[in-house]
Structures are given as C-alpha cells and as structure tokens.
Design an enzyme around this catalytic site. Structure first.
Site, PDB file in Angstrom:
ATOM      1  N   THR A 203      35.344  44.969  34.552  1.00  0.00           N
ATOM      2  CA  THR A 203      35.746  44.074  35.640  1.00  0.00           C
ATOM      3  C   THR A 203      35.760  44.838  36.956  1.00  0.00           C
ATOM      4  OG1 THR A 203      37.224  42.881  34.168  1.00  0.00           O
ATOM      5  CG2 THR A 203      37.666  42.634  36.510  1.00  0.00           C
ATOM      6  N   ARG A 231      35.324  32.778  24.785  1.00  0.00           N
ATOM      7  CA  ARG A 231      36.577  33.356  25.282  1.00  0.00           C
ATOM      8  C   ARG A 231      36.529  33.589  26.796  1.00  0.00           C
ATOM      9  NH1 ARG A 231      38.029  38.192  28.301  1.00  0.00           N
ATOM     10  NH2 ARG A 231      40.125  38.755  27.716  1.00  0.00           N
ATOM     11  N   GLY A 233      38.879  35.348  29.919  1.00  0.00           N
ATOM     12  CA  GLY A 233      40.049  36.157  30.238  1.00  0.00           C
ATOM     13  C   GLY A 233      40.692  35.668  31.520  1.00  0.00           C
ATOM     14  N   ASP A 234      41.377  36.563  32.179  1.00  0.00           N
ATOM     15  CA  ASP A 234      42.080  36.222  33.413  1.00  0.00           C
ATOM     16  C   ASP A 234      41.154  36.167  34.632  1.00  0.00           C
ATOM     17  OD1 ASP A 234      41.703  39.045  32.966  1.00  0.00           O
ATOM     18  OD2 ASP A 234      42.851  39.409  34.791  1.00  0.00           O
ATOM     19  N   THR A 254      43.183  43.722  36.254  1.00  0.00           N
ATOM     20  CA  THR A 254      42.187  44.151  35.281  1.00  0.00           C
ATOM     21  C   THR A 254      42.909  44.541  33.989  1.00  0.00           C
ATOM     22  OG1 THR A 254      40.323  45.649  34.860  1.00  0.00           O
ATOM     23  CG2 THR A 254      42.148  46.539  36.132  1.00  0.00           C
ATOM     24  N   GLY A 255      42.143  44.614  32.911  1.00  0.00           N
ATOM     25  CA  GLY A 255      42.748  44.928  31.620  1.00  0.00           C
ATOM     26  C   GLY A 255      42.761  43.716  30.716  1.00  0.00           C
ATOM     27  N   GLY A 257      43.042  40.489  29.579  1.00  0.00           N
ATOM     28  CA  GLY A 257      43.228  39.262  30.339  1.00  0.00           C
ATOM     29  C   GLY A 257      44.247  38.309  29.755  1.00  0.00           C
TER      30      GLY A 257
HETATM   31  N1  ASP Z   1      40.421  41.322  32.608  1.00  0.00           N
HETATM   32  C1  ASP Z   1      39.143  41.233  31.951  1.00  0.00           C
HETATM   33  C2  ASP Z   1      39.201  40.157  30.911  1.00  0.00           C
HETATM   34  O1  ASP Z   1      40.201  40.029  30.239  1.00  0.00           O
HETATM   35  C3  ASP Z   1      38.691  42.497  31.295  1.00  0.00           C
HETATM   36  C4  ASP Z   1      38.774  43.779  32.073  1.00  0.00           C
HETATM   37  O2  ASP Z   1      39.445  43.881  33.087  1.00  0.00           O
HETATM   38  O3  ASP Z   1      38.129  44.734  31.621  1.00  0.00           O
HETATM   39  O4  ASP Z   1      38.226  39.473  30.723  1.00  0.00           O
END
Ligand code: ASP
Length: 343
Positions: A203, A231, A233-234, A254-255, A257
C-alpha cells in the site's frame, strides 16, 4: 486453482502474521515541520512518490493533484507491490483498491478493480464525474474503460508469478511469527525487498498540504497478498484507509486492513486531532485501541497510521517496529521511522 477446503482448514485470518523490517536509519522520532507545502507518505516507496508530488506542490499546485500524481509513481513501478505488478489473490488475479479525498470532502474510490494501471486516477474520476463515491469490480472497470483507461493484459509480473507458485504449495494465510528484525517475511502483509534494496509494502497512502493550506489524501493498494477473491481491506474505504477534514487534518493507514476498518481508523485519528491531540498522539491512541481489541493477537499483526494536521505537524504510530514514512517539504526529504507500541 486454490483449494477452498484447504483454505478453510488452514486459514487463521485473525492471526495473520507479518514481518516488518527497519528501513530508515534514524531512530523513531517526533517530526515537527515548519511551513507548507508538505507531503508525507507510507513506506520506502514514499520517497519517490513524494518527489512526484513535490513537482506539483513546489510550484504552488493543489494538494489533490499532488497526491494523485505522487502515488501514480508507485502504481506504475514494476518493481513494487502496489499496482498491477503486485501479488495476486488466491485465485491468481491482481485486484486493486484506491481512494482519494480533497479539501472540500469530495471523495472517490474504486475497489476490486482488475487490469487497470492507475486505480487512483479512476478513483478521482469517480469523485469528479459521477454522483457516487465508490465503484467496484466489473462496474469500476467498465467506468475506467469508458473514461479512456486502457485495459492491460491480465498477466502476473514475473516476481508475482514466482511468489504465487510458492504460495500455492502451501496455500494458506498463516505466515511465520512476526519478526521485525530480519524482515524475512512472506505473510500477506509482509514487506518486500526490491532490487534497489528498498523495502516496500502493498500500500501507499499519501497526505499533503499545499501552499494555500489545503489538505488532500490518496491511498492505493493491491491489498493482502493471496487474499480471498473479493476481499477488500481498508485502503479504498473513506474513513478507514484515508480521511481528510480540511479544518482539522488528514490521515492514512497501512497494515492489516480488517483491523483498521473495525475502528474506522483514519477517521478516528482525525476526530482525535479535532479534539486537540497532536497527529502522533492521535495515531497512537487509535493504535492502542486496536491492540486492546485484538488482545494477544496484536503481537501478530501490523497496523500503522500517518497523519498531518492543519498546522503542518506530522505524526505516525504503528503497532510494531518497522513502519517508516517519507516526508518532504521545502527543507526536508527523508524516511522516518515511526514509533510503535509493542516491542
Ligand atoms: N491496508 C492494506 C489492506 O488491508 C494492506 C497494506 O497496507 O499492506 O488491503
């Protein structure tokens, strides 16, 4: 093709692991920035993206144009994990999510978008040319094509093909326990080492303030590697992966989601800034909220927030060590290591 039964048996979605590495040389710090314009973005790829954003901001351009141009660099990077070169879902298809928001609270988003190189630009068109905020899947793709975006070949990058072939051998989400020191990760949210030595992620989130003091933000991702088909994410969700309030500030995430969504992460950070918290303190509070909710599972997940307030102050916080962000203004251009709550 992925074996669904195997997935159900082996997946422990709540215990996704990830490995994050140290990418910046300085120690975690609080950043005070004086003056506008300023642009900040997530992970190592943020350095190149900020440079592109600065081409707009440095000439007195609008933050909205800057945050679009900036993350397009990352989307186009063949060597990166955002955009069409990224890891696919478990059925072998790359699906992309992105959103954008400006100083008037206009926002646009695309999700589950396939074969389009620049989802952020499509998100901006959704914002500017439709009465809607979000378009998903084939509808988003149809809109993109009508708007003149070329339909790219449906083909994995060579790196993604290797990663996917390796993943198919085990076909499960579970990754090794978090190891932020050696970065040897291959979990769904693990960073990836590039040929040039940079560590990048799935991301990029970017927020900026222009010469007029106006804020905008963008967020674009391929999501979790080998995710279930469909799917989200956020990252494409306004209020989760990104939120901008021109009176207060802006935040991106990030991370993992799923854990950003359940606390309306970026919106929560902005609301805490509205109550008077600094960007760093606001990010920390929401990270702590996630840790409290996840209890012992928090040791296996990474989430990070990056925020900018109307005064031009910057702050970030992560669950674990290893999250870095890039910052650029008239006098400063560097990667900064974010503080974290769990060792
Ligand atoms: N936040 C992103 C998601 O969940 C993934 C990421 O930040 O690497 O899709």
């Amino acid at each position: 093709m992925f074996n669904r039964r195997k997935f159900i048996q082996s997946s422990a979605f709540g215990s996704f692991g990830l490995l994050l590495g140290k990418v910046a040389s300085a120690s975690p710090e609080t950043v005070t920035i004086k003056g506008k314009p300023v642009v900040i973005s997530t992970w190592d790829a943020g350095l190149a993206a900020n440079k592109a954003a600065w081409e707009v901001l440095g000439k007195g351009g609008r933050a909205l144009d800057a945050v679009e141009k900036g993350v397009m660099v990352t989307e186009a990077s063949k060597n990166c994990c955002v955009g069409l070169g990224a890891n696919p879902d478990r059925d072998g298809f790359v699906t992309l999510d992105a959103c954008i928001m400006d100083e008037f609270s206009n926002c646009g988003s695309v999700a589950f978008l396939e074969r389009i190189k620049h989802p952020i630009a499509v998100a901006r068109r959704v914002m500017e040319k439709t009465p809607h905020v979000m378009l998903v899947g084939s509808g988003a793709q149809q809109f993109a094509v009508i708007e003149g975006f070329p339909l790219e070949e449906q083909k994995l990058s060579s790196e993604a093909q290797i990663n996917y072939d390796n993943w198919l051998k085990e076909s499960h989400y579970k990754s090794p326990a978090i190891n932020v020191e050696n970065k040897q990760g291959h979990g769904p949210f693990a960073p990836h080492k590039l040929d040039n030595g940079e560590w990048n992620h799935d991301t990029i989130g970017m927020v900026a303030m222009d010469t007029n003091g106006n804020l905008s933000g963008s967020c674009t991702t391929s999501g979790a590697g080998f995710k279930m088909r469909g799917r989200l994410g956020d990252s494409p969700i306004i209020g989760a992966g990104l939120f901008v309030d021109n009176e207060v500030g802006a935040c991106t995430a990030t991370g993992q989601g799923e854990d950003v969504i359940r606390v309306a992460g970026s919106h929560s950070v902005v609301e805490l800034m509205r109550q008077g918290l600094s960007p760093e303190a606001a990010c920390k509070k929401v990270i702590e909220r996630i840790v409290k909710i996840k209890k012992e599972k928090a040791k296996d997940i990474q989430v990070a927030f990056l925020a900018l307030n109307k005064k031009g102050q910057v702050g970030a916080y992560a669950i674990h060590q290893g999250f870095s962000f890039a910052i650029k203004n008239g006098t400063r251009e560097e990667l900064v290591k974010a503080k974290f709550v769990m060792p």
